[in-house]
Design a protein around this motif. Structure first.
Motif, PDB file in Angstrom:
ATOM      1  N   GLU A  87       0.851  -1.190   0.000  1.00 24.05           N
ATOM      2  CA  GLU A  87       0.000   0.000   0.000  1.00 24.05           C
ATOM      3  C   GLU A  87       0.884   1.236   0.000  1.00 24.05           C
ATOM      4  OE1 GLU A  87      -3.926  -1.202   2.487  1.00 24.05           O
ATOM      5  OE2 GLU A  87      -2.119  -0.872   3.666  1.00 24.05           O
ATOM      6  N   PHE A  88       0.403   2.300  -0.644  1.00 21.18           N
ATOM      7  CA  PHE A  88       1.140   3.552  -0.655  1.00 21.18           C
ATOM      8  C   PHE A  88       0.188   4.683  -1.031  1.00 21.18           C
ATOM      9  CE2 PHE A  88       1.792   1.031  -4.479  1.00 21.18           C
ATOM     10  CZ  PHE A  88       1.285   1.850  -5.474  1.00 21.18           C
ATOM     11  N   GLU A  89       0.215   5.741  -0.269  1.00 17.42           N
ATOM     12  CA  GLU A  89      -0.512   6.977  -0.572  1.00 17.42           C
ATOM     13  C   GLU A  89      -1.984   6.749  -0.928  1.00 17.42           C
ATOM     14  OE1 GLU A  89       1.493   9.853  -2.983  1.00 17.42           O
ATOM     15  OE2 GLU A  89       3.492   9.161  -2.370  1.00 17.42           O
ATOM     16  N   GLY A  90      -2.646   5.844  -0.188  1.00 17.94           N
ATOM     17  CA  GLY A  90      -4.060   5.592  -0.430  1.00 17.94           C
ATOM     18  C   GLY A  90      -4.342   4.670  -1.596  1.00 17.94           C
ATOM     19  N   PHE A  91      -3.330   3.971  -2.074  1.00 16.47           N
ATOM     20  CA  PHE A  91      -3.481   3.012  -3.167  1.00 16.47           C
ATOM     21  C   PHE A  91      -3.065   1.621  -2.690  1.00 16.47           C
ATOM     22  CE2 PHE A  91      -3.536   6.930  -5.409  1.00 16.47           C
ATOM     23  CZ  PHE A  91      -4.164   6.697  -6.624  1.00 16.47           C
ATOM     24  N   SER A  92      -3.607   0.618  -3.368  1.00 11.09           N
ATOM     25  CA  SER A  92      -3.220  -0.772  -3.140  1.00 11.09           C
ATOM     26  C   SER A  92      -2.642  -1.331  -4.433  1.00 11.09           C
ATOM     27  CB  SER A  92      -4.423  -1.623  -2.719  1.00 11.09           C
ATOM     28  OG  SER A  92      -4.971  -1.148  -1.527  1.00 11.09           O
ATOM     29  N   CYS A  93      -1.653  -2.205  -4.288  1.00 10.07           N
ATOM     30  CA  CYS A  93      -1.043  -2.849  -5.451  1.00 10.07           C
ATOM     31  C   CYS A  93      -0.814  -4.318  -5.099  1.00 10.07           C
ATOM     32  CB  CYS A  93       0.287  -2.197  -5.796  1.00 10.07           C
ATOM     33  SG  CYS A  93       1.208  -3.025  -7.134  1.00 10.07           S
ATOM     34  N   ALA A  94      -1.187  -5.200  -6.012  1.00  8.55           N
ATOM     35  CA  ALA A  94      -0.934  -6.621  -5.834  1.00  8.55           C
ATOM     36  C   ALA A  94      -0.401  -7.199  -7.129  1.00  8.55           C
ATOM     37  CB  ALA A  94      -2.211  -7.355  -5.425  1.00  8.55           C
ATOM     38  N   TYR A  95       0.463  -8.198  -6.996  1.00  9.68           N
ATOM     39  CA  TYR A  95       0.961  -8.890  -8.180  1.00  9.68           C
ATOM     40  C   TYR A  95       1.024 -10.382  -7.924  1.00  9.68           C
ATOM     41  CZ  TYR A  95       5.269  -7.618  -5.652  1.00  9.68           C
ATOM     42  OH  TYR A  95       6.208  -7.390  -4.682  1.00  9.68           O
ATOM     43  N   ALA A  96       0.642 -11.134  -8.939  1.00 15.22           N
ATOM     44  CA  ALA A  96       0.605 -12.588  -8.880  1.00 15.22           C
ATOM     45  C   ALA A  96       1.736 -13.161  -9.717  1.00 15.22           C
ATOM     46  CB  ALA A  96      -0.746 -13.100  -9.397  1.00 15.22           C
ATOM     47  N   ILE A  97       2.368 -14.214  -9.207  1.00 15.19           N
ATOM     48  CA  ILE A  97       3.480 -14.843  -9.895  1.00 15.19           C
ATOM     49  C   ILE A  97       3.224 -16.337  -9.963  1.00 15.19           C
ATOM     50  CG2 ILE A  97       5.974 -15.248  -9.874  1.00 15.19           C
ATOM     51  CD1 ILE A  97       6.255 -12.703  -8.165  1.00 15.19           C
ATOM     52  N   ALA A  98       3.298 -16.885 -11.159  1.00 14.18           N
ATOM     53  CA  ALA A  98       3.035 -18.312 -11.346  1.00 14.18           C
ATOM     54  C   ALA A  98       4.181 -19.146 -10.816  1.00 14.18           C
ATOM     55  CB  ALA A  98       2.812 -18.610 -12.812  1.00 14.18           C
TER      56      ALA A  98
END
Length: 208
Positions: free
Chosen positions: A197-208
């Protein structure tokens, strides 16, 4: 603003995030766009979308690529000409790109209360551990959307449903990682998920 953050999840994967503070003209100035990309950005009605599109091209430059190295297949999934795996996202004033030797997907979303309105469209199994009264409910919902969107981009299969086919194992936000599954046509696929999370944002990443 230049590059906001670089993350190295493993030896084969890199994530770069850009905070979009430049104007359209500032972003456009150093870029060499293909004719198709030039036409695409000029056809965008929103300057926010234009700036998001251009910031992704700046991220490509950070990786050592040019706009001409990127192409899209018939499903809209991005690819690089050298065969590396890539996923792209932008939301409001942030964009992100993940590049890997592995199959990957990434999503960035702004944390907003309005996500509760559509929660029933993408949450099923996760209702068992979500608490609507918890102080982090909106953040968890946003992360769940990001995780499922990253899975959708990674899997790139028409007919895949966030609600019916994507399952996210219970997680704590401070852990910054979890496991997710795609259960599709009687087959199960397991993916490692990392998020921040940063500055009111969310980020996610998926890796196979």
């Amino acid at each position: 603003m230049p590059l906001y953050k670089t993350i190295i999840p493993n030896s084969q994967t890199c994530v770069k995030i850009w905070k979009i503070s430049e104007s359209y003209k500032e972003l456009m100035k150093p870029l060499a766009l293909t004719v198709a990309s030039q036409e695409r950005v000029e056809d965008m009605k929103s300057e926010m979308h234009q700036r998001g599109f251009l910031s992704v091209r700046h991220l490509l430059r950070e990786f050592g690529y040019q706009d001409s190295d990127l192409f899209y297949d018939e499903c809209g999934k991005p690819h690089l000409k050298d065969g590396k795996q890539i996923s792209i996202t932008h939301s409001f004033n942030f964009s992100a790109v993940i590049i890997s030797d592995l199959i990957v997907g990434i999503d960035v979303e702004k944390q907003r209360d309005k996500i509760t309105i559509i929660a029933h469209k993408f949450i099923d199994y996760e209702n068992d551990y979500l608490n609507e009264e918890a102080s982090d409910y909106i953040k968890k919902l946003t992360l769940l959307w990001c995780i499922k969107e990253s899975l959708y981009k990674l899997f790139a299969t028409p007919g895949l449903s966030f609600k019916d086919h994507c399952l996210v194992i219970p997680f704590n936000i401070e852990d910054q990682e979890t496991t997710a599954w795609i259960d599709y046509k009687n087959k199960k696929y397991r993916y490692s998920i990392q998020f921040l999370e940063f500055e009111g944002f969310s980020c996610a990443y998926a890796i196979a």
